[in-house]
Design an enzyme around this catalytic site. Structure first.
Site, PDB file in Angstrom:
ATOM      1  N   TYR A  36       0.886  -1.073  -0.089  1.00 54.39           N
ATOM      2  CA  TYR A  36      -0.051  -0.196   0.049  1.00 54.39           C
ATOM      3  C   TYR A  36       0.896   1.475  -0.047  1.00 54.39           C
ATOM      4  O   TYR A  36       0.759   2.394  -0.809  1.00 54.39           O
ATOM      5  CB  TYR A  36      -0.917  -0.135   1.222  1.00 54.39           C
ATOM      6  N   LYS A  40       1.258   4.411  -2.982  1.00 58.49           N
ATOM      7  CA  LYS A  40       1.006   5.719  -2.531  1.00 58.49           C
ATOM      8  C   LYS A  40       2.014   6.596  -2.857  1.00 58.49           C
ATOM      9  O   LYS A  40       2.008   7.856  -3.478  1.00 58.49           O
ATOM     10  CB  LYS A  40       0.374   5.923  -1.228  1.00 58.49           C
TER      11      LYS A  40
END
Length: 277
Positions: A36, A40
């Site tokens: 994750y 990002k």
């Protein structure tokens, strides 16, 4: 961006705005959710690269919230009641408007919503809160120091000599035991197991389901509804008000398995107990 670029170049004040954070290489933000974080930060690196590539043609910036924003994702992660610790999407909309109305020379910036809006003259941030006055959950990727302002350095005062000899973890559970009331048991109805690591590591529990309630070392008398894992040092900080449970959870210091709604109930009880711990 590639598909839109020909159209953006025809605009009078073209902007690309990514919802991505400032890049923070603190390993904390890679631990437990590396994929994750990479996704990002990939968006953030696109901001860096495209801002330079299209400088003078198209502005490229990143926007990120200082606190959690109430979305379906937060409901999933935080459970019932988490919305009271979030802001509305309005704050992102207002910050985005400020960015997109600036000239295209404003480019390559990593912007935090609250910081920008304060610079723009906004003073009332309660208007953005779901529940004004409630503590807000800080967002990922932003290093925040635990708020120690105004905390008193409390001694044991008139406590017995035996109590002074207890370890910080044992002393914390001793005080919790003395503070448990039938009202806490009636309104909570949950059993919490703590798996602590570090110098005072071990398993402890708080039973707020059985009549009278109880605390102790080892596994609880009944199956735990919530299992919390953290270091013994952070446990003491959390139960004495020096580390907010939501901050501990969001920064990976606290892991929670089981009923999140009950975990939130325990946090509310902590707020009432802080003066005794």
């Amino acid at each position: 961006s590639k598909t839109c670029l020909p159209h953006l170049r025809k605009g009078t004040n073209p902007h690309i705005l990514n919802l991505s954070p400032p890049m923070n290489l603190n390993p904390l933000w890679f631990k437990n959710h590396c994929a994750y974080t990479i996704s990002k930060y990939g968006m953030s690196m696109c901001v860096l690269g495209m801002a330079e590539e299209f400088r003078g043609e198209v502005a490229v910036n990143a926007l990120w919230p200082k606190t959690a924003i109430h979305t379906a994702a937060m409901d999933m992660l935080g459970g019932s009641g988490i919305e009271k610790q979030c802001r509305k999407t309005d704050i992102i909309a207002d910050a985005a408007y400020c960015i997109l109305t600036k000239p295209k020379s404003f480019t390559g910036n990593f912007i935090i919503d609250e910081v920008l809006l304060r610079e723009e003259g906004v003073e009332d941030f309660d208007a953005y809160a779901i529940a004004p006055g409630n503590p807000l959950v800080p967002d990922f990727f932003l290093d925040l120091e635990t708020d120690m302002t105004g905390r008193k350095q409390e001694g044991y005062g008139s406590e017995s000599a035996a109590a002074k000899l207890l370890s910080p973890v044992a002393e914390t559970f001793r005080v919790i035991q003395g503070a448990i009331t039938e009202e806490y048991v009636r309104t909570t109805q949950g059993i919490f197991q703590f798996e602590l690591s570090g110098d005072e590591g071990g398993i402890w529990y708080i039973d707020l389901k059985t009549k009278g309630g109880s605390t102790g070392s080892g596994k609880p008398p009944l199956k735990a509804d919530v299992v919390m894992s953290m270091s013994s040092t952070d446990f003491v900080k959390m139960f004495t008000g020096k580390l907010k449970p939501t901050l501990a959870f969001m920064t990976g210091k606290l892991r929670i398995k089981g009923n999140m709604a009950l975990a939130i109930k325990l946090e509310k009880m902590l707020t009432q107990l802080n003066s005794k711990l």
